[in-house]
Design a protein around this motif. Structure first.
Motif, PDB file in Angstrom:
ATOM      1  N   PHE A   1       0.823  -1.209   0.000  1.00 53.15           N
ATOM      2  CA  PHE A   1       0.000   0.000   0.000  1.00 53.15           C
ATOM      3  C   PHE A   1       0.857   1.259   0.000  1.00 53.15           C
ATOM      4  N   ALA A   2       1.908   1.245   0.780  1.00 54.14           N
ATOM      5  CA  ALA A   2       2.728   2.449   0.926  1.00 54.14           C
ATOM      6  C   ALA A   2       3.419   2.834  -0.366  1.00 54.14           C
ATOM      7  N   LYS A   3       3.772   1.844  -1.174  1.00 53.34           N
ATOM      8  CA  LYS A   3       4.508   2.110  -2.407  1.00 53.34           C
ATOM      9  C   LYS A   3       3.625   2.090  -3.647  1.00 53.34           C
ATOM     10  N   ASN A   4       2.325   1.860  -3.487  1.00 53.74           N
ATOM     11  CA  ASN A   4       1.429   1.735  -4.653  1.00 53.74           C
ATOM     12  C   ASN A   4       2.007   0.765  -5.683  1.00 53.74           C
ATOM     13  N   THR A   5       2.467  -0.353  -5.192  1.00 51.38           N
ATOM     14  CA  THR A   5       3.146  -1.327  -6.044  1.00 51.38           C
ATOM     15  C   THR A   5       2.554  -2.709  -5.828  1.00 51.38           C
ATOM     16  N   VAL A   6       2.367  -3.424  -6.927  1.00 50.54           N
ATOM     17  CA  VAL A   6       1.928  -4.813  -6.864  1.00 50.54           C
ATOM     18  C   VAL A   6       3.065  -5.676  -7.372  1.00 50.54           C
ATOM     19  N   TYR A   7       3.210  -6.834  -6.773  1.00 52.20           N
ATOM     20  CA  TYR A   7       4.302  -7.738  -7.104  1.00 52.20           C
ATOM     21  C   TYR A   7       3.758  -9.072  -7.598  1.00 52.20           C
TER      22      TYR A   7
END
Length: 125
Positions: A74-80
């Motif tokens: 959530f903090a990085k607006n990133t999905v892995y």
């Protein structure tokens, strides 16, 4: 302007692992759906995995189930996309995709509104 920027691809031996990243900007994520697709040379782009940004549910293609996992930061607006036990047949360009909202997790590329540029994954035997 919505942007999806992928990274993390590379060359790995069979049985190895990789983690792909997809940084998202310009999109309200609370109701978004995120997906991963891949395209091998001479083949159509195929569905790999999808999840709601909220984390309510996720879905995987049979070919990767149990080996691949989607997670988000959530903090990085990133999905892995975490990939384990990689096989040569996993070799492809991997694309991150996003849709603003969908009632059902989409598995068709036509249901996604935004796409990243793709990142190459090569698995050697």
């Amino acid at each position: 302007q919505v942007q999806l920027v992928e990274s993390g691809g590379g060359l790995v031996q069979a049985g190895g692992s990789l983690r792909l990243s997809c940084a998202v900007s310009g999109l309200t994520l609370s109701r978004a759906v995120m997906g991963w697709f891949r395209q091998a040379p001479g083949k159509d782009r195929e569905f790999v995995a999808a999840m709601r940004w909220s984390g309510a549910n996720d879905y995987y293609a049979d070919s990767v189930k149990g080996r691949f996992t989607m997670i988000r930061d959530f903090a990085k607006n990133t999905v892995y996309l975490r990939m384990f036990s990689l096989k040569p047949e996993d070799t492809a360009v991997y694309y991150c995709a996003a849709a603003a909202t969908r009632p059902v997790l989409p598995t068709s590329r036509n249901e996604y509104d935004y796409w990243g540029q793709g990142t190459q994954v090569t698995v050697s035997s």
